[in-house]
Design a protein around this motif. Sequence first.
Motif, mmCIF file in Angstrom:
data_model
loop_
_atom_site.group_PDB
_atom_site.id
_atom_site.type_symbol
_atom_site.label_atom_id
_atom_site.label_comp_id
_atom_site.label_asym_id
_atom_site.label_seq_id
_atom_site.Cartn_x
_atom_site.Cartn_y
_atom_site.Cartn_z
ATOM 1 N N ILE A 95 -3.718 -18.487 -50.190
ATOM 2 C CA ILE A 95 -4.923 -17.665 -50.279
ATOM 3 C C ILE A 95 -6.168 -18.555 -50.350
ATOM 4 O O ILE A 95 -7.175 -18.291 -49.694
ATOM 5 C CB ILE A 95 -4.849 -16.710 -51.486
ATOM 6 C CG1 ILE A 95 -3.714 -15.700 -51.296
ATOM 7 C CG2 ILE A 95 -6.180 -16.008 -51.729
ATOM 8 C CD1 ILE A 95 -3.813 -14.827 -50.081
ATOM 9 N N ALA A 96 -6.099 -19.616 -51.135
ATOM 10 C CA ALA A 96 -7.236 -20.544 -51.232
ATOM 11 C C ALA A 96 -7.527 -21.177 -49.874
ATOM 12 O O ALA A 96 -8.693 -21.303 -49.479
ATOM 13 C CB ALA A 96 -6.951 -21.624 -52.277
ATOM 14 N N ALA A 97 -6.479 -21.550 -49.146
ATOM 15 C CA ALA A 97 -6.673 -22.139 -47.817
ATOM 16 C C ALA A 97 -7.264 -21.105 -46.858
ATOM 17 O O ALA A 97 -8.160 -21.428 -46.062
ATOM 18 C CB ALA A 97 -5.347 -22.671 -47.280
ATOM 19 N N ALA A 98 -6.803 -19.866 -46.942
ATOM 20 C CA ALA A 98 -7.334 -18.806 -46.085
ATOM 21 C C ALA A 98 -8.810 -18.562 -46.386
ATOM 22 O O ALA A 98 -9.614 -18.358 -45.469
ATOM 23 C CB ALA A 98 -6.527 -17.523 -46.257
ATOM 24 N N ASP A 103 -14.288 -18.989 -44.665
ATOM 25 C CA ASP A 103 -15.634 -19.497 -44.937
ATOM 26 C C ASP A 103 -16.105 -20.406 -43.794
ATOM 27 O O ASP A 103 -17.247 -20.323 -43.357
ATOM 28 C CB ASP A 103 -15.647 -20.243 -46.272
ATOM 29 C CG ASP A 103 -17.048 -20.594 -46.721
ATOM 30 O OD1 ASP A 103 -17.934 -19.712 -46.682
ATOM 31 O OD2 ASP A 103 -17.259 -21.755 -47.124
ATOM 32 N N ALA A 104 -15.207 -21.251 -43.295
ATOM 33 C CA ALA A 104 -15.556 -22.163 -42.204
ATOM 34 C C ALA A 104 -15.868 -21.415 -40.914
ATOM 35 O O ALA A 104 -16.613 -21.918 -40.073
ATOM 36 C CB ALA A 104 -14.421 -23.159 -41.968
ATOM 37 N N THR A 105 -15.317 -20.210 -40.768
ATOM 38 C CA THR A 105 -15.581 -19.415 -39.566
ATOM 39 C C THR A 105 -16.700 -18.406 -39.777
ATOM 40 O O THR A 105 -16.938 -17.546 -38.941
ATOM 41 C CB THR A 105 -14.312 -18.683 -39.097
ATOM 42 O OG1 THR A 105 -13.870 -17.801 -40.136
ATOM 43 C CG2 THR A 105 -13.214 -19.657 -38.726
ATOM 44 N N GLY A 106 -17.381 -18.508 -40.929
ATOM 45 C CA GLY A 106 -18.542 -17.670 -41.169
ATOM 46 C C GLY A 106 -18.290 -16.378 -41.916
ATOM 47 O O GLY A 106 -19.161 -15.526 -41.997
ATOM 48 N N THR A 107 -17.105 -16.219 -42.470
ATOM 49 C CA THR A 107 -16.792 -15.010 -43.220
ATOM 50 C C THR A 107 -16.468 -15.383 -44.656
ATOM 51 O O THR A 107 -15.506 -16.097 -44.905
ATOM 52 C CB THR A 107 -15.567 -14.280 -42.614
ATOM 53 O OG1 THR A 107 -15.835 -14.000 -41.252
ATOM 54 C CG2 THR A 107 -15.274 -12.994 -43.352
ATOM 55 N N GLN A 108 -17.283 -14.910 -45.569
ATOM 56 C CA GLN A 108 -16.990 -15.155 -46.977
ATOM 57 C C GLN A 108 -16.250 -13.942 -47.521
ATOM 58 O O GLN A 108 -16.786 -12.832 -47.539
ATOM 59 C CB GLN A 108 -18.255 -15.414 -47.763
ATOM 60 C CG GLN A 108 -18.896 -16.732 -47.418
ATOM 61 C CD GLN A 108 -20.043 -17.061 -48.358
ATOM 62 O OE1 GLN A 108 -20.581 -16.209 -49.035
ATOM 63 N NE2 GLN A 108 -20.403 -18.323 -48.384
ATOM 64 N N ALA A 109 -15.013 -14.143 -47.921
ATOM 65 C CA ALA A 109 -14.198 -13.048 -48.434
ATOM 66 C C ALA A 109 -13.298 -13.583 -49.532
ATOM 67 O O ALA A 109 -12.617 -14.588 -49.352
ATOM 68 C CB ALA A 109 -13.348 -12.446 -47.317
ATOM 69 N N LEU A 110 -13.341 -12.928 -50.670
ATOM 70 C CA LEU A 110 -12.454 -13.266 -51.775
ATOM 71 C C LEU A 110 -11.452 -12.132 -51.908
ATOM 72 O O LEU A 110 -11.838 -11.000 -52.179
ATOM 73 C CB LEU A 110 -13.246 -13.434 -53.077
ATOM 74 C CG LEU A 110 -14.305 -14.529 -53.074
ATOM 75 C CD1 LEU A 110 -15.066 -14.535 -54.385
ATOM 76 C CD2 LEU A 110 -13.668 -15.873 -52.822
ATOM 77 N N LEU A 111 -10.197 -12.435 -51.706
ATOM 78 C CA LEU A 111 -9.173 -11.396 -51.690
ATOM 79 C C LEU A 111 -9.036 -10.740 -53.054
ATOM 80 O O LEU A 111 -9.142 -9.547 -53.194
ATOM 81 C CB LEU A 111 -7.835 -11.975 -51.232
ATOM 82 C CG LEU A 111 -6.714 -10.971 -51.047
ATOM 83 C CD1 LEU A 111 -7.088 -9.946 -49.980
ATOM 84 C CD2 LEU A 111 -5.438 -11.675 -50.678
ATOM 85 N N CYS A 112 -8.818 -11.534 -54.050
ATOM 86 C CA CYS A 112 -8.615 -10.999 -55.390
ATOM 87 C C CYS A 112 -8.707 -12.180 -56.348
ATOM 88 O O CYS A 112 -8.069 -13.200 -56.120
ATOM 89 C CB CYS A 112 -7.253 -10.329 -55.476
ATOM 90 S SG CYS A 112 -7.052 -9.263 -56.883
ATOM 91 N N THR A 113 -9.483 -12.045 -57.399
ATOM 92 C CA THR A 113 -9.756 -13.204 -58.249
ATOM 93 C C THR A 113 -8.497 -13.800 -58.865
ATOM 94 O O THR A 113 -8.413 -15.008 -59.021
ATOM 95 C CB THR A 113 -10.754 -12.851 -59.361
ATOM 96 O OG1 THR A 113 -10.252 -11.738 -60.111
ATOM 97 C CG2 THR A 113 -12.108 -12.512 -58.783
#
Length: 129
Positions: A95-98, A103-113
């Motif tokens: 999940i951290a790698a994803a 983020d590197a492709t321009g999408t900031q998304a946090l799945l679940c803390t």
Amino acid sequence: MAMNNQGLVPLDDVATAAYAHLFQAFAEPTRLAVVQHLSSGEHRVRDLVEHMGLAQSTVSKHVGFLVECGLATMRPEGRSTWYSLTEPELLRTLIAAAERLLDATGTQALLCTHLRLPHSHPTTDMEEK
């Protein structure tokens, strides 16, 4: 113009299929939601049904897929069956790698803390400095 195949490494069809099957587990939003719930600890299908508001058959189908992929295990206890993630720490690393890849492709998304490694959140990293 003909392509020169010299120097190309042949693909491993078995490995490719195994990777595709693993990533298929994360490609379906409901299955990914089940993974998020299981990452907080063991659940029965009826618990997941209650948490997610989905039909028992839908939840059972997705939990079964996760078990078949080896991402989840089942533990019978009396008349109940409890499900949990097989390798929660490896899942956190994935999940951290994803998150970093998104983020590197321009999408900031946090799945679940609770799925993130403590050092993987940019805000936390900045606060520590």
